[in-house]
Write an enzyme that holds these catalytic residues in place. Structure first.
Site, PDB file in Angstrom:
ATOM      1  N   HIS A 217      -2.539   7.451   7.029  1.00  0.00           N
ATOM      2  CA  HIS A 217      -1.536   8.340   6.448  1.00  0.00           C
ATOM      3  C   HIS A 217      -2.146   9.683   6.030  1.00  0.00           C
ATOM      4  CE1 HIS A 217       2.351   6.341   6.085  1.00  0.00           C
ATOM      5  NE2 HIS A 217       1.809   5.227   5.638  1.00  0.00           N
TER       6      HIS A 217
ATOM      7  N   CYS B  23       5.989  -0.003   7.277  1.00  0.00           N
ATOM      8  CA  CYS B  23       5.609   1.131   6.423  1.00  0.00           C
ATOM      9  C   CYS B  23       6.794   1.481   5.540  1.00  0.00           C
ATOM     10  CB  CYS B  23       5.224   2.314   7.304  1.00  0.00           C
ATOM     11  SG  CYS B  23       4.762   3.775   6.371  1.00  0.00           S
ATOM     12  N   LEU B  24       6.537   1.750   4.275  1.00  0.00           N
ATOM     13  CA  LEU B  24       7.633   2.094   3.366  1.00  0.00           C
ATOM     14  C   LEU B  24       8.308   3.398   3.786  1.00  0.00           C
ATOM     15  CD1 LEU B  24       5.990   1.197  -0.073  1.00  0.00           C
ATOM     16  CD2 LEU B  24       7.716  -0.118   1.181  1.00  0.00           C
TER      17      LEU B  24
ATOM     18  N   GLY C 136       0.834  -1.192   0.000  1.00  0.00           N
ATOM     19  CA  GLY C 136       0.000   0.000   0.000  1.00  0.00           C
ATOM     20  C   GLY C 136       0.868   1.241   0.000  1.00  0.00           C
TER      21      GLY C 136
ATOM     22  N   GLN D 120       3.023  10.070   1.153  1.00  0.00           N
ATOM     23  CA  GLN D 120       4.324   9.387   1.180  1.00  0.00           C
ATOM     24  C   GLN D 120       5.183   9.745  -0.037  1.00  0.00           C
ATOM     25  OE1 GLN D 120       2.451   5.333   2.096  1.00  0.00           O
ATOM     26  NE2 GLN D 120       4.432   5.198   3.103  1.00  0.00           N
TER      27      GLN D 120
ATOM     28  N   HIS E  85      -4.228   1.370   7.659  1.00  0.00           N
ATOM     29  CA  HIS E  85      -2.884   1.946   7.641  1.00  0.00           C
ATOM     30  C   HIS E  85      -2.799   3.099   6.629  1.00  0.00           C
ATOM     31  CE1 HIS E  85       1.664   1.436   7.761  1.00  0.00           C
ATOM     32  NE2 HIS E  85       1.488   2.196   6.703  1.00  0.00           N
ATOM     33  N   GLU E  86      -3.313   2.858   5.423  1.00  0.00           N
ATOM     34  CA  GLU E  86      -3.178   3.867   4.368  1.00  0.00           C
ATOM     35  C   GLU E  86      -4.080   5.075   4.620  1.00  0.00           C
ATOM     36  OE1 GLU E  86      -0.638   3.565   2.656  1.00  0.00           O
ATOM     37  OE2 GLU E  86      -0.300   1.432   3.008  1.00  0.00           O
TER      38      GLU E  86
HETATM   39 NI    NI Z   1       2.704   3.386   5.571  1.00  0.00          NI
END
Ligand code: NI
Length: 170
Positions: free
Chosen positions: A135, A89-90, A46, A51, A131-132
Site C-alpha cells: 500500500h 482489502c478494506l 491490517g 488508506q 499487503h500493507e
Molecule cells: Ni489493503
C-alpha cells in the site's frame, strides 16, 4: 482515538507512493492509534496510512487478536517460500482474489518510540506484511492477483469478508 474514513476503490491516494515518516511526533502517534481503531471497527487484519488519506509510510497489523504490530518506515529485508490464498482489502470492499505471497517475511521498521526492530512472520502475518507495505508504494493486491473470486465463491472462501460486506452496506 478516533475512527477515520477508509478511502476506497479508485481514490488516487491509494495509488500514491508514500513518503517516510521523518520524525515521530504526537500527530504520528495519534495517526497510529486512529488506524488501530479504524482497522478493528472494520474487522480488518491490517491498515496502511494511505488508506485513511495520509501519505506516510506507516502500517498497523493485527492478525492475532490483541497483538498489534505498528510499523513505521517498514522495509522488507528477507522473504522465502510461497503461499497461495485468498486476499481482500478494506479499500476494495466486498471483493477478494487469489494471491501468491512468500510464506515467510522479515521486515525492519521503527516502533512508535522511534526504535528500530525486526518482525518475522509466516502465513497470514507474512501475507499481511506484504499487503500493507505494498500500500505504501501505491500497490493493491488486485494488481497481481492470479484471479478474482466471484462473489458467491468469495463467501464460501472467506466468511470474514462477508461480514465486511454487510458492514459496508449499512
Ligand atoms: Ni489493503
Amino acid at each position: 482515538m478516533a475512527k477515520r474514513k477508509i478511502l476506497t476503490d479508485n481514490d488516487p491516494t491509494l495509488r500514491t507512493v508514500c513518503r517516510p515518516v521523518p520524525r515521530i511526533t504526537p500527530r504520528v502517534i495519534t495517526l497510529l492509534d486512529d488506524m488501530v481503531e479504524t482497522m478493528r471497527y472494520a474487522n480488518g487484519v491490517g491498515l496502511a496510512a494511505p488508506q485513511v488519506g495520509v501519505l506516510l509510510r506507516a502500517v498497523v497489523i493485527e492478525t492475532e487478536p490483541g497483538v498489534v504490530h505498528e510499523l513505521i518506515n517498514p522495509e522488507i529485508i528477507e522473504t522465502s517460500g510461497e503461499q497461495e490464498g485468498s486476499e481482500g482489502c478494506l479499500s476494495l470492499p466486498g471483493r477478494s482474489g487469489h494471491v501468491k505471497r512468500p510464506n515467510y517475511v522479515k521486515v525492519k521498521a521503527l516502533n512508535r518510540n522511534g526504535e528500530e526492530y525486526v518482525l518475522e512472520g509466516t502465513e497470514l502475518l507474512a501475507r499481511a506484511i506484504c499487503h500493507e507495505t505494498d500500500h505504501l508504494d501505491g500497490h493493491l493486491y488486485i494488481d497481481f492477483a492470479d484471479y478474482m473470486y466471484e462473489p458467491e465463491e468469495e463467501e464460501r472462501v472467506s466468511p470474514r469478508l462477508r461480514k465486511h460486506a454487510r458492514k459496508h452496506e449499512r
